[in-house]
Scaffold this motif. Structure first.
Motif, PDB file in Angstrom:
ATOM      1  N   VAL A 186       1.336  -8.164   0.678  1.00  0.00           N
ATOM      2  CA  VAL A 186       0.437  -7.021   0.752  1.00  0.00           C
ATOM      3  C   VAL A 186       1.263  -5.837   1.256  1.00  0.00           C
ATOM      4  N   TYR A 207      -2.328  -6.378  -7.715  1.00  0.00           N
ATOM      5  CA  TYR A 207      -3.750  -6.246  -7.393  1.00  0.00           C
ATOM      6  C   TYR A 207      -3.963  -4.946  -6.621  1.00  0.00           C
ATOM      7  N   GLY A 266      -5.956  -5.832  -0.765  1.00  0.00           N
ATOM      8  CA  GLY A 266      -5.268  -6.847   0.020  1.00  0.00           C
ATOM      9  C   GLY A 266      -6.203  -7.964   0.410  1.00  0.00           C
ATOM     10  N   PRO A 276      -7.818  -9.955  -2.891  1.00  0.00           N
ATOM     11  CA  PRO A 276      -7.277  -8.803  -3.633  1.00  0.00           C
ATOM     12  C   PRO A 276      -8.050  -8.439  -4.889  1.00  0.00           C
ATOM     13  N   THR A 336      -1.437  -5.583  -3.579  1.00  0.00           N
ATOM     14  CA  THR A 336      -0.816  -6.898  -3.460  1.00  0.00           C
ATOM     15  C   THR A 336       0.013  -7.199  -4.704  1.00  0.00           C
TER      16      THR A 336
END
Length: 340
Positions: A60, A97, A100, A104, A141
């Motif tokens: 992340v 993504y 987080g 995510p 992410t």
């Protein structure tokens, strides 16, 4: 003797730019690459042969707010086996993504079929392989999804973590079963070795200031830069477009931002001015450029010294005979904060 630092490669780069819009110019002169952005800090790593097909490991990350919105350019995944020197491994995908933990969500972008090699940092250039991925907010992410099992298999490259502790909330696992989990809570003792390089999308509009003025070539000269503001890289190139063909001009810089009428335009740089001689000549496309060298005068000493943290403003003065009242003009100005 007059001198121009404008090689063929830049002549090709700028060909035809005088006819395009300012928005088009901004896209041609992209912001410098930033990064790597990562959680791991220790150069030593330990492999984790602990995944089954379809599971993911990842990080992340947060882009500095002043660089948002941005775009992810490249993803780096360090992979290793326990014994070393093993064949490459094909993964299912690299996913990005838009959020987080704790979840995510769905990927905003996926690069299918990444291949990782043993004992090296594997770099995946998203610009070439599918397009840079826009990021408008934090966190986001980045994960690697396995295509095959590697649990307790010491002869295949797999995820690695560093040895200086696991940062809570910054390392993820998508487990089967179990779904998304903080890797630290599962006992992973370090940060996963995944990093990204990115680029801010709006640095040109943030860094240019002051007014340009109409000239014999059109709406007025525009200053940009190519390369980075890193002192160690020493690769910044000042560029100016929409200039009168065949005329001479001079880049100069100083510490202050002003806006005072000067010639047929405005002088936008104040304080102790440093000239970047000798003069530049404008090419047949109305462009010119100067490679900066921080090891040479005036950038290596005194009031013009360029070091990390220094902030200077740059502008281009040029001749424009037969246009306006003064036969010379200036571009808008460029503010640069130099980094390590």
């Amino acid at each position: 003797m007059l001198h121009t630092l404008f090689p063929v490669v830049f002549s090709r780069l700028f060909r035809g730019l005088t006819a395009v819009s300012l928005a088009g110019l901004a896209s041609a002169f992209q912001c410098p690459d930033q990064g790597p952005l990562q959680n791991h800090t220790d150069p030593n790593f330990t492999p984790c042969p602990c995944f089954v097909a379809g599971e993911e490991f990842g990080v992340v990350l947060n882009i500095p707010s002043q660089h948002l919105p941005a775009e992810i350019l490249r993803v780096r995944v360090f992979a290793a086996s326990a014994v070393g020197g093993q064949p490459n491994v094909l993964g299912n995908a690299i996913h990005i993504y838009g959020s987080g933990l704790p979840n995510p969500g769905s990927p905003i972008s996926s690069l299918l079929g990444p291949v990782i090699s043993d004992g090296v940092q594997n770099e995946f250039n998203l610009e070439i392989l599918g397009g840079a991925v826009p990021i408008s907010s934090n966190p986001f992410t980045v994960t690697f999804e396995f295509a095959t099992d590697n649990v307790n298999d010491f002869f295949v490259p797999t995820a690695v973590y560093d040895l200086d502790g696991c940062t809570p909330g910054a390392n993820v696992i998508f487990a089967i079963p179990g779904g998304w989990t903080d890797a630290c809570s599962l006992g992973v003792p370090g940060d996963w070795a995944i990093s990204v390089l990115y680029r801010a999308q709006n640095c040109s509009s943030n860094q240019t200031y002051c007014l340009t003025s109409a000239n014999s070539a059109g709406a007025g000269a525009q200053i940009f830069f190519v390369g980075s503001s890193g002192v160690a890289a020493n690769d910044l190139v000042l560029t100016c477009t929409a200039l009168p063909v065949g005329q001479l001009g001079l880049f100069f810089y100083g510490p202050n931002q002003i806006q005072l009428p000067f010639g047929d335009g405005f002088r936008c740089v104040g304080g102790q001015i440093k000239r970047l001689g000798p003069p530049n000549s404008v090419d047949v496309f109305g462009n010119t450029a100067r490679f900066l060298d921080y090891t040479q005068s005036p950038m290596n000493s005194g009031a013009g010294l360029v070091v990390p943290g220094a902030v200077f403003n740059f502008q281009f003065w040029y001749r424009d005979p037969g246009f306006g009242s003064f036969n010379f003009n200036l571009s808008n100005a460029l503010n640069v904060t130099f980094t390590p």
